[in-house]
Write a protein that holds these residues in place. Structure first.
Motif, PDB file in Angstrom:
ATOM      1  N   ASN A 110       1.187  -1.430  -0.195  1.00  0.00           N
ATOM      2  CA  ASN A 110      -0.117   0.055  -0.282  1.00  0.00           C
ATOM      3  C   ASN A 110       0.725   1.790   0.275  1.00  0.00           C
ATOM      4  OD1 ASN A 110      -2.433  -1.021   0.174  1.00  0.00           O
ATOM      5  ND2 ASN A 110      -2.485  -1.269   2.338  1.00  0.00           N
ATOM      6  N   GLU A 111       1.711   0.771   0.152  1.00  0.00           N
ATOM      7  CA  GLU A 111       3.378   2.362  -0.198  1.00  0.00           C
ATOM      8  C   GLU A 111       3.569   3.211  -0.853  1.00  0.00           C
ATOM      9  OE1 GLU A 111       4.104  -0.360   1.848  1.00  0.00           O
ATOM     10  OE2 GLU A 111       3.859   0.186   3.854  1.00  0.00           O
ATOM     11  N   SER A 112       3.786   4.016  -1.779  1.00  0.00           N
ATOM     12  CA  SER A 112       4.078   4.822  -2.584  1.00  0.00           C
ATOM     13  C   SER A 112       5.470   4.321  -3.260  1.00  0.00           C
ATOM     14  CB  SER A 112       4.421   6.241  -2.451  1.00  0.00           C
ATOM     15  OG  SER A 112       5.383   6.756  -1.767  1.00  0.00           O
ATOM     16  N   ALA A 113       5.735   4.804  -4.471  1.00  0.00           N
ATOM     17  CA  ALA A 113       7.324   3.905  -5.144  1.00  0.00           C
ATOM     18  C   ALA A 113       8.108   4.614  -3.554  1.00  0.00           C
ATOM     19  CB  ALA A 113       7.113   4.533  -6.327  1.00  0.00           C
ATOM     20  N   GLU A 114       8.218   6.198  -3.572  1.00  0.00           N
ATOM     21  CA  GLU A 114       8.833   6.311  -2.952  1.00  0.00           C
ATOM     22  C   GLU A 114       8.973   6.138  -1.517  1.00  0.00           C
ATOM     23  OE1 GLU A 114       6.812   8.609  -4.419  1.00  0.00           O
ATOM     24  OE2 GLU A 114       7.915   9.024  -5.633  1.00  0.00           O
ATOM     25  N   ASP A 115       8.073   5.909  -0.843  1.00  0.00           N
ATOM     26  CA  ASP A 115       8.441   5.195   0.744  1.00  0.00           C
ATOM     27  C   ASP A 115       9.085   3.773   0.141  1.00  0.00           C
ATOM     28  OD1 ASP A 115       7.221   7.164   1.496  1.00  0.00           O
ATOM     29  OD2 ASP A 115       4.812   5.992   1.389  1.00  0.00           O
ATOM     30  N   VAL A 116       8.420   2.988  -0.725  1.00  0.00           N
ATOM     31  CA  VAL A 116       9.596   1.791  -1.233  1.00  0.00           C
ATOM     32  C   VAL A 116      10.605   2.019  -1.474  1.00  0.00           C
ATOM     33  CG1 VAL A 116       9.401  -0.546  -2.396  1.00  0.00           C
ATOM     34  CG2 VAL A 116       7.364   0.359  -1.330  1.00  0.00           C
ATOM     35  N   GLN A 117      11.341   2.503  -2.222  1.00  0.00           N
ATOM     36  CA  GLN A 117      12.516   3.511  -2.766  1.00  0.00           C
ATOM     37  C   GLN A 117      13.590   2.805  -1.173  1.00  0.00           C
ATOM     38  OE1 GLN A 117      13.560   5.998  -5.432  1.00  0.00           O
ATOM     39  NE2 GLN A 117      15.200   5.557  -5.713  1.00  0.00           N
ATOM     40  N   LYS A 118      12.635   4.333  -0.404  1.00  0.00           N
ATOM     41  CA  LYS A 118      13.450   4.387   0.846  1.00  0.00           C
ATOM     42  C   LYS A 118      13.720   3.615   1.805  1.00  0.00           C
ATOM     43  CE  LYS A 118      13.029   7.706   4.278  1.00  0.00           C
ATOM     44  NZ  LYS A 118      13.851   6.951   5.132  1.00  0.00           N
ATOM     45  N   LEU A 119      12.226   1.979   2.089  1.00  0.00           N
ATOM     46  CA  LEU A 119      12.504   0.811   2.713  1.00  0.00           C
ATOM     47  C   LEU A 119      13.581   0.393   2.085  1.00  0.00           C
ATOM     48  CD1 LEU A 119       8.769   0.833   3.293  1.00  0.00           C
ATOM     49  CD2 LEU A 119      10.571   0.817   5.113  1.00  0.00           C
ATOM     50  N   VAL A 120      14.028   0.418   0.591  1.00  0.00           N
ATOM     51  CA  VAL A 120      15.004  -0.485   0.099  1.00  0.00           C
ATOM     52  C   VAL A 120      16.630  -0.475   0.453  1.00  0.00           C
ATOM     53  CG1 VAL A 120      16.092  -1.684  -2.116  1.00  0.00           C
ATOM     54  CG2 VAL A 120      13.198  -2.013  -1.391  1.00  0.00           C
ATOM     55  N   ALA A 121      16.558   1.013   0.473  1.00  0.00           N
ATOM     56  CA  ALA A 121      17.796   1.758   0.664  1.00  0.00           C
ATOM     57  C   ALA A 121      18.481   1.991   1.889  1.00  0.00           C
ATOM     58  CB  ALA A 121      17.840   3.510   0.588  1.00  0.00           C
ATOM     59  N   ASP A 122      17.446   2.000   2.585  1.00  0.00           N
ATOM     60  CA  ASP A 122      17.545   1.580   4.886  1.00  0.00           C
ATOM     61  C   ASP A 122      17.976   0.942   4.941  1.00  0.00           C
ATOM     62  OD1 ASP A 122      16.905   4.386   4.402  1.00  0.00           O
ATOM     63  OD2 ASP A 122      14.940   4.424   5.126  1.00  0.00           O
ATOM     64  N   ALA A 123      17.249  -0.480   3.811  1.00  0.00           N
ATOM     65  CA  ALA A 123      17.328  -1.791   4.304  1.00  0.00           C
ATOM     66  C   ALA A 123      19.371  -2.182   4.177  1.00  0.00           C
ATOM     67  CB  ALA A 123      16.616  -3.079   3.947  1.00  0.00           C
ATOM     68  N   VAL A 124      19.465  -1.856   2.928  1.00  0.00           N
ATOM     69  CA  VAL A 124      20.904  -2.011   2.501  1.00  0.00           C
ATOM     70  C   VAL A 124      21.906  -1.687   2.767  1.00  0.00           C
ATOM     71  CG1 VAL A 124      22.043  -2.005   0.389  1.00  0.00           C
ATOM     72  CG2 VAL A 124      19.318  -2.265  -0.114  1.00  0.00           C
ATOM     73  N   GLY A 125      21.065   0.277   3.839  1.00  0.00           N
ATOM     74  CA  GLY A 125      22.585   0.720   4.123  1.00  0.00           C
ATOM     75  C   GLY A 125      22.560  -0.266   6.365  1.00  0.00           C
ATOM     76  N   SER A 126      21.117  -0.412   6.725  1.00  0.00           N
ATOM     77  CA  SER A 126      21.178  -1.060   7.445  1.00  0.00           C
ATOM     78  C   SER A 126      22.504  -1.968   8.328  1.00  0.00           C
ATOM     79  CB  SER A 126      19.810  -1.084   8.237  1.00  0.00           C
ATOM     80  OG  SER A 126      20.070  -2.510   7.743  1.00  0.00           O
ATOM     81  N   SER A 127      22.344  -2.367   9.316  1.00  0.00           N
ATOM     82  CA  SER A 127      23.193  -2.807  10.413  1.00  0.00           C
ATOM     83  C   SER A 127      23.100  -4.740  10.339  1.00  0.00           C
ATOM     84  CB  SER A 127      23.648  -3.092  11.561  1.00  0.00           C
ATOM     85  OG  SER A 127      22.430  -2.743  12.099  1.00  0.00           O
ATOM     86  N   ASP A 128      21.590  -4.961  10.158  1.00  0.00           N
ATOM     87  CA  ASP A 128      20.976  -6.434  10.202  1.00  0.00           C
ATOM     88  C   ASP A 128      20.515  -6.836   9.296  1.00  0.00           C
ATOM     89  OD1 ASP A 128      18.642  -4.341   9.354  1.00  0.00           O
ATOM     90  OD2 ASP A 128      17.385  -5.161  10.938  1.00  0.00           O
ATOM     91  N   GLY A 129      20.440  -5.302   8.113  1.00  0.00           N
ATOM     92  CA  GLY A 129      20.748  -6.002   6.518  1.00  0.00           C
ATOM     93  C   GLY A 129      19.455  -7.508   5.880  1.00  0.00           C
ATOM     94  N   VAL A 130      18.829  -6.318   6.650  1.00  0.00           N
ATOM     95  CA  VAL A 130      17.012  -7.593   6.035  1.00  0.00           C
ATOM     96  C   VAL A 130      16.048  -6.225   5.239  1.00  0.00           C
ATOM     97  CG1 VAL A 130      17.477  -9.212   7.245  1.00  0.00           C
ATOM     98  CG2 VAL A 130      15.658  -7.202   8.216  1.00  0.00           C
ATOM     99  N   LEU A 131      15.569  -6.647   3.880  1.00  0.00           N
ATOM    100  CA  LEU A 131      14.186  -6.379   3.802  1.00  0.00           C
ATOM    101  C   LEU A 131      13.253  -6.259   4.050  1.00  0.00           C
ATOM    102  CD1 LEU A 131      13.437  -3.805   1.448  1.00  0.00           C
ATOM    103  CD2 LEU A 131      13.781  -5.538   0.002  1.00  0.00           C
TER     104      LEU A 131
END
Length: 74
Positions: A19-40
Motif C-alpha cells: 500500500n506504500e508509494s514508490a518513494e516509500d518503498v525505495q526508501k525502505l530498500v535503501a535503508d535496508a541495504v545500508g542498515s547493520s541487520d541487513g534485511v528488507l
C-alpha cells in the motif's frame, strides 16, 4: 503498488502488493541495504510480512505492470 524482488540463486521472483508509494518503498530498500541487520521487510496489502536478507537481493522492481489488461492485444 507492485514490488518484484529478485533473489540470488532463485529462479522465481517474489511479487508483493504493498500500500506504500514508490518513494516509500525505495526508501525502505535503501535503508535496508545500508542498515547493520541487513534485511528488507515489506508488509503486503493483506497484512503478510516478507523478509529478505539484503545480501541475497539481486534486484527490486518498484511499480510496473499494467492493471486491467486481459486477453489478446492487437
Amino acid at each position: 503498488m507492485e514490488v518484484k524482488i529478485g533473489v540470488q540463486q532463485v529462479q522465481r521472483e517474489l511479487t508483493v502488493d504493498v500500500n506504500e508509494s514508490a518513494e516509500d518503498v525505495q526508501k525502505l530498500v535503501a535503508d535496508a541495504v545500508g542498515s547493520s541487520d541487513g534485511v528488507l521487510t515489506l508488509t503486503d496489502s493483506k497484512g503478510r510480512t516478507v523478509v529478505v536478507p539484503t545480501a541475497k537481493l539481486a534486484y527490486v522492481e518498484i511499480g510496473g505492470g499494467t492493471p486491467g489488461t486481459v486477453g489478446f492485444r492487437s
